[in-house]
Design a protein around this motif. Structure first.
Motif, PDB file in Angstrom:
ATOM      1  N   THR A 129       1.039  -1.165   0.110  1.00 39.59           N
ATOM      2  CA  THR A 129       0.107  -0.016   0.084  1.00 39.59           C
ATOM      3  C   THR A 129       0.900   1.100  -0.092  1.00 39.59           C
ATOM      4  N   ARG A 130       0.215   2.367  -0.266  1.00 40.61           N
ATOM      5  CA  ARG A 130       1.082   3.675  -0.063  1.00 40.61           C
ATOM      6  C   ARG A 130      -0.128   4.648   0.477  1.00 40.61           C
ATOM      7  N   PRO A 131       0.144   5.601   1.256  1.00 37.97           N
ATOM      8  CA  PRO A 131      -0.615   6.580   1.786  1.00 37.97           C
ATOM      9  C   PRO A 131      -1.293   7.235   0.656  1.00 37.97           C
ATOM     10  N   SER A 132      -2.646   7.436   0.749  1.00 42.94           N
ATOM     11  CA  SER A 132      -3.482   8.017  -0.337  1.00 42.94           C
ATOM     12  C   SER A 132      -2.977   9.444  -0.433  1.00 42.94           C
ATOM     13  N   GLY A 133      -3.015   9.898  -1.898  1.00 41.70           N
ATOM     14  CA  GLY A 133      -2.470  11.319  -1.816  1.00 41.70           C
ATOM     15  C   GLY A 133      -1.105  11.519  -1.908  1.00 41.70           C
ATOM     16  N   ASP A 134      -0.269  10.206  -1.696  1.00 45.19           N
ATOM     17  CA  ASP A 134       0.963  10.258  -1.772  1.00 45.19           C
ATOM     18  C   ASP A 134       1.716  10.131  -3.267  1.00 45.19           C
ATOM     19  N   THR A 135       1.761  10.991  -4.208  1.00 44.23           N
ATOM     20  CA  THR A 135       2.123  10.837  -5.377  1.00 44.23           C
ATOM     21  C   THR A 135       3.427  11.165  -5.720  1.00 44.23           C
TER      22      THR A 135
END
Ligand code: NA7
Length: 550
Positions: A129-135
């Motif tokens: 996973t990655r933290p959402s918004g972490d682009t």
């Protein structure tokens, strides 16, 4: 609600998505005593109804059939206010579901699943996973890894927005908004020149409300849609009494679309066996009733041929009665494709909006968009200056949310490669080569051609019953066989063939996304036949699946 690290990273089941499907899955799986983690990209539950907050967003299945059927307690707690509920109501309902069953502790928000890989020796899925918004590319480092014996994709059918194929979008100087990720605080268009690109269900719902606020609204239409009225109204206590709800839900199970109107309200007689006057009277009756029932006015309506053309003529004639300017009415008239092959839109005051002085319609078939400029939209007819732009340009439907995750099955084969020529699935529930992975309302199931709530409940019940069977029988892995999958795919294509659906240029067939394989994705054989097929598979000890003992 959980937003940080889970206490442990190994689960019995990981569920991706906390919309209708994910919430009900969690409830059922917890009742089975399983360790479950639900991963959700948003910072709240609700899925589709969390993201699509544009003005006018509503369901097009009636509210009383949109509520879960599994809990009397929930029915006691909740009352729908309108025939077709608005997005805030549906989102509040789903939050009530989460609270009623205390689901939040097992839901991890702000978490985007980037990959899922099957470990054949362990019979487990490993998700990253990655933290959402972490682009910024660093998200992977700040993400985490989870494992689970089973992975259930509850990712929704209309949840991956299509990347709009319009040149110059980033150059626009003013704000631009997408209907599928509308600002939570809302948008005030007062005094502004606003452009809306897209006239599918989202555009049709948003346009009348934006027109009420904007100084001037320019609607950019590429394809005119067939539209039926909602005749929305408030609901009384009587409309949703326990007995009434039970009756509607029961009869929905026996109807092709999984909605209760069909047996009593549509004709068993083919349209062309009636006189023109009788046929017209039936269309008028269903127009006055409102809603998607028009699709099933006659048993032959969704087949290619005269009945479909009669329905098309009826719907076109209604446009001319509502829109004052005949040249605008002509542009709003659908051309060149059968009714139903693109999803019917259900409107409130859409056509009437084009009688307003502050609304203009741009016909993109005559003057296509050249590009978006800093000042507005440049079409073949010149530049339309705008202060704000709204994109109602649709979704990479049915498969987009799945192929956005790097899902790898046996032998490390990516799902996107397996589905390069279009999705192949056994019952829309499981994919050969991807053991212990389930999809809720996946391609090959009635999904978007049914009442989604009903189909979600049916899938969740089937999946959780299946998991119980596997546990009881000491089975470590379940996988759809290629043979059973091919038979189902062939059957789904065969039932769709005589209908208007496969030939439509729509998100049903992937035509709306450049480069996407053109395959009709939902199952049109109807909810009763589909349920029977699913039940038979289960009753026969999961025929069509290979079961591997622990
Ligand atoms: P839809 O139904 O896919 O509608 C998208 C609209 O955007 C449709 O009118 C498209 O025209 C238009 N569109 C898409 N790309 C462009 C470009 N590049 N230029 C101009 N117009 C464009 O999505 P919705 O969100 O409205 O509805 C999706 C479903 O959600 C709906 O059916 C309900 O089930 C709920 P086109 O038809 O492709 O010519």
């Amino acid at each position: 609600m959980t937003t940080g690290q889970p206490a442990s990273s190994d689960f019995d089941v990981v569920v991706v998505g906390a919309g209708y499907s994910g919430l009900y899955l969690l409830h059922r799986l917890r009742a089975q005593g399983r360790r479950v983690r639900v991963l959700e990209a948003g910072d709240g539950v609700g899925g589709t109804w969390y993201w699509n907050r544009y003005p006018g967003a509503r369901c097009d299945v009636e509210s009383v059939e949109y509520g879960f059927s599994f809990s009397a307690e929930l029915d006691e707690r909740w009352r729908w206010s309108e025939r077709y509920s608005a997005q805030p109501d549906i989102l509040a309902y789903l939050n009530t579901v989460a609270d009623t069953f205390d689901l939040r502790p097992d839901i991890q928000l702000n978490t985007t699943v980037t990959s899922a890989a099957y470990d054949e020796s362990a019979h487990r899925w490993r998700l990253r996973t990655r933290p959402s918004g972490d682009t910024d590319g660093g998200g992977a480092d700040r993400g985490e890894e989870l494992t689970a014996q089973f992975c259930v994709m509850a990712t929704g059918c209309l949840s991956k927005p299509k990347v709009p194929d319009i040149a110059g979008l980033d150059s626009f100087a003013g704000p631009s908004y997408s209907t599928s990720s509308w600002p939570h605080e809302g948008v005030d268009f007062t005094g502004q020149r606003v452009g809306v690109i897209g006239t599918g269900s989202s555009g049709v719902q948003a346009i009348p409300l934006i027109a009420e606020q904007a100084a001037h609204l320019h609607v950019f239409q590429r394809t005119a849609n067939y539209i039926v009225p909602a005749h929305n109204h408030e609901l009384s206590e009587h409309d949703q009494g326990a007995e009434k709800l039970a009756t509607r839900r029961r009869s929905g199970l026996d109807c092709p679309l999984g909605v209760a109107f069909e047996p009593t309200e549509v004709n068993a007689v083919p349209a062309m066996e009636l006189s023109a006057e009788e046929r017209e009277a039936e269309f008028e009756r269903l127009w006055q009733r409102g809603g998607l029932v028009m699709m099933l006015a006659f048993p032959d309506l969704l087949l290619e041929g005269e009945a479909n053309r009669a329905a098309a003529d009826f719907l076109k004639s209604k446009i001319r009665t509502k829109v004052h300017d005949p040249s605008i009415a002509e542009i709003l008239t659908p051309k060149g494709y059968p009714v139903g092959s693109k999803r019917l839109c259900v409107d409130t005051s859409y056509y009437e909006t084009f009688n307003r002085d502050n609304v203009s319609l741009v016909d993109l078939t005559a003057t296509p968009i050249d590009r978006v400029t800093p000042a507005g939209v440049l079409t073949g007819a010149g530049e339309v200056p705008l202060d704000a732009l709204v994109l109602a340009t649709g979704f990479d439907a049915m498969t987009g949310a799945l192929t956005a995750i790097d899902i790898r099955g046996r032998g490390g084969v990516p799902l996107s490669r397996s589905w390069a020529d279009g999705p192949r699935s056994l019952l829309g529930l499981a994919v050969a080569g991807f053991p212990n992975l389930f999809t809720v309302t996946g391609p090959g199931s009635p999904s978007v051609l049914s009442n989604m709530r009903l189909s979600i409940e049916q899938h969740v019940n089937w999946i959780t019953d299946c998991l119980a069977y596997l546990a009881e029988n000491g089975i470590a892995a379940i996988e759809a066989t290629e043979g059973a999958q091919e038979s189902w795919v062939a059957h789904a294509a065969e039932v769709a063939e005589p209908t208007v659906f496969p030939r439509g240029a729509s998100w049903y067939t992937g035509t709306n996304v450049p480069g996407k394989a053109r395959v009709f994705m939902p199952y049109i054989g109807g909810v009763p036949a589909y349920r029977e097929a699913c039940d038979k598979v289960a009753a026969e000890g999961y025929q069509g699946f290979e079961l591997t003992r622990a």
